[in-house]
Design an enzyme around this catalytic site. Structure first.
Site, mmCIF file in Angstrom:
data_model
loop_
_atom_site.group_PDB
_atom_site.id
_atom_site.type_symbol
_atom_site.label_atom_id
_atom_site.label_comp_id
_atom_site.label_asym_id
_atom_site.label_seq_id
_atom_site.Cartn_x
_atom_site.Cartn_y
_atom_site.Cartn_z
ATOM 1 C CG HIS A 37 25.308 -2.584 26.286
ATOM 2 N ND1 HIS A 37 25.462 -3.274 25.106
ATOM 3 C CD2 HIS A 37 25.593 -1.286 25.990
ATOM 4 C CE1 HIS A 37 25.812 -2.429 24.137
ATOM 5 N NE2 HIS A 37 25.904 -1.225 24.653
ATOM 6 C CG ASP A 151 33.522 3.138 24.088
ATOM 7 O OD1 ASP A 151 33.765 3.229 22.877
ATOM 8 O OD2 ASP A 151 32.736 2.305 24.555
ATOM 9 C CD GLN A 154 31.594 7.295 25.392
ATOM 10 O OE1 GLN A 154 31.135 7.568 24.281
ATOM 11 N NE2 GLN A 154 31.200 6.246 26.078
HETATM 12 P P1 AMP Z 1 27.401 1.826 23.338
HETATM 13 O O1 AMP Z 1 26.003 1.284 23.348
HETATM 14 O O2 AMP Z 1 28.332 1.085 22.439
HETATM 15 O O3 AMP Z 1 27.446 3.324 23.175
HETATM 16 O O4 AMP Z 1 27.979 1.544 24.790
HETATM 17 C C1 AMP Z 1 27.281 1.929 25.949
HETATM 18 C C2 AMP Z 1 28.196 1.788 27.125
HETATM 19 O O5 AMP Z 1 28.624 0.426 27.229
HETATM 20 C C3 AMP Z 1 29.462 2.651 27.005
HETATM 21 O O6 AMP Z 1 29.766 3.229 28.263
HETATM 22 C C4 AMP Z 1 30.504 1.649 26.598
HETATM 23 O O7 AMP Z 1 31.814 2.008 27.004
HETATM 24 C C5 AMP Z 1 30.032 0.401 27.343
HETATM 25 N N1 AMP Z 1 30.584 -0.791 26.711
HETATM 26 C C6 AMP Z 1 30.613 -1.083 25.386
HETATM 27 N N2 AMP Z 1 31.266 -2.246 25.181
HETATM 28 C C7 AMP Z 1 31.675 -2.691 26.399
HETATM 29 C C8 AMP Z 1 32.415 -3.824 26.861
HETATM 30 N N3 AMP Z 1 32.866 -4.745 26.019
HETATM 31 N N4 AMP Z 1 32.647 -3.939 28.183
HETATM 32 C C9 AMP Z 1 32.201 -2.995 29.062
HETATM 33 N N5 AMP Z 1 31.498 -1.904 28.684
HETATM 34 C C10 AMP Z 1 31.242 -1.753 27.382
#
Ligand code: AMP
Length: 289
Positions: A37, A151, A154
């Site tokens: 994030h 993702d 997504q």
């Molecule tokens: P989430 O809170 O899990 O829904 O993720 C929010 C955003 O952070 C989404 O666009 C995810 O793809 C991105 N995200 C989650 N994990 C990672 C990661 N390890 N590296 C980069 N982006 C991430």
């Protein structure tokens, strides 16, 4: 940093920014921030005048009640981290603000939403994602929205939705941030027991094995997937799939770009990971060496 809870206040904030000719970047999240994030917030901070972080655990994209109930939440910590990174607004609406009584509309992308994650989690998963992202884009009207390649499906579904509905936003996709041993960061990693945390590295090990097989000249998808599965010994993957990164159609012979996507349940926690492999495309798909 300001915390905003209502759509009306968010719109007023963005209207003021627009009057001052300021660009707006949006980082959609479900909270429980980690370095993945943070990287999206840093990218938004670099590119845009105003950075808005959306924090909303969207009930409509969870197919299991227990997963929703167990989803980690710590808004105070998230707010402190976002402020530290120079975020201007934490937009954290309530479930009722997002889905008022009588809410009856949904956005669905056919085809792409039905395979892999859509097949395992149910078609309602990506409908839930698309509906909330459409609403969020309409509430904030950002110039750029930042997503993680972690993702990958997504991203593909949202790119198609933005194109099909002519939504006036640019999607910026940032690389997956990993632990030193290769495990992709995820809010769900916090739920792994220590022994499961060690086993979880199998997902990225499988992806590295797929990359190595392709680097050795293998082009047959079944053989590449088999190499990944062998490297994932000790976990039972839900899928190891080689697909086109945009259409998510199965790829049988690698020729050009291919996305290798894996999912596995480790203990009670479902994890996903992926890598995009590039090979020099040849007219007949024969390997180039
Ligand atoms: P989430 O809170 O899990 O829904 O993720 C929010 C955003 O952070 C989404 O666009 C995810 O793809 C991105 N995200 C989650 N994990 C990672 C990661 N390890 N590296 C980069 N982006 C991430």
């Amino acid at each position: 940093m300001k915390t905003i809870r209502t759509v009306a206040e968010m719109r007023e904030y963005v209207a003021q920014a627009r009057r001052a000719d300021r660009t707006v970047g949006l980082v959609p999240t479900m909270g429980a921030f980690h370095a993945g994030h943070h990287s999206l917030m840093r990218a938004a901070r670099e590119r845009c005048d105003e950075v808005v972080v959306w924090l909303f655990v969207n009930p409509r994209q969870f197919n299991e009640e227990s997963d929703l109930a167990a989803y980690p939440r710590d808004e105070a910590r998230d707010a402190a981290e976002a402020a530290e990174l120079g975020v201007d607004v934490l937009f954290a609406p309530s479930v009722d603000e997002v889905y008022p009584p009588g809410f009856a509309t949904s956005v669905h992308v056919d085809g792409l939403s039905d395979v892999l994650e859509g097949a395992v989690r149910g078609v309602s998963h990506f409908t839930g994602v698309c509906t909330v992202v459409t609403k969020m884009l309409n509430m904030v009207t950002p110039d750029v929205a930042f997503f993680g390649q972690k993702d990958a499906q997504q991203v593909a579904v949202l790119r198609r939705m933005v194109r099909d509905l002519n939504l006036p936003v640019e999607l910026a996709v940032m690389p997956t941030v990993r632990e030193p041993d290769g495990l992709a960061l995820s809010s769900r990693n916090a739920r792994l027991e220590p022994a499961d945390r060690e086993r979880a590295v199998a997902l990225s090990r499988g992806l590295r094995a797929a990359e190595a097989a392709v680097a050795d000249g293998e082009r047959d998808s079944s053989a590449i997937a088999a190499a990944a599965r062998t490297a994932m010994a000790g976990v039972d993957p839900e899928y190891v799939a080689l697909v086109d990164p945009d259409s998510f159609e199965l790829v049988h012979n690698v020729n050009g770009r291919v996305l290798v996507a894996v999912a596995a349940r480790i203990g009670d926690t479902r994890l996903i990971d992926n890598t995009v492999i590039h090979t020099a495309a040849t007219p007949d798909g024969a390997p180039t060496t």
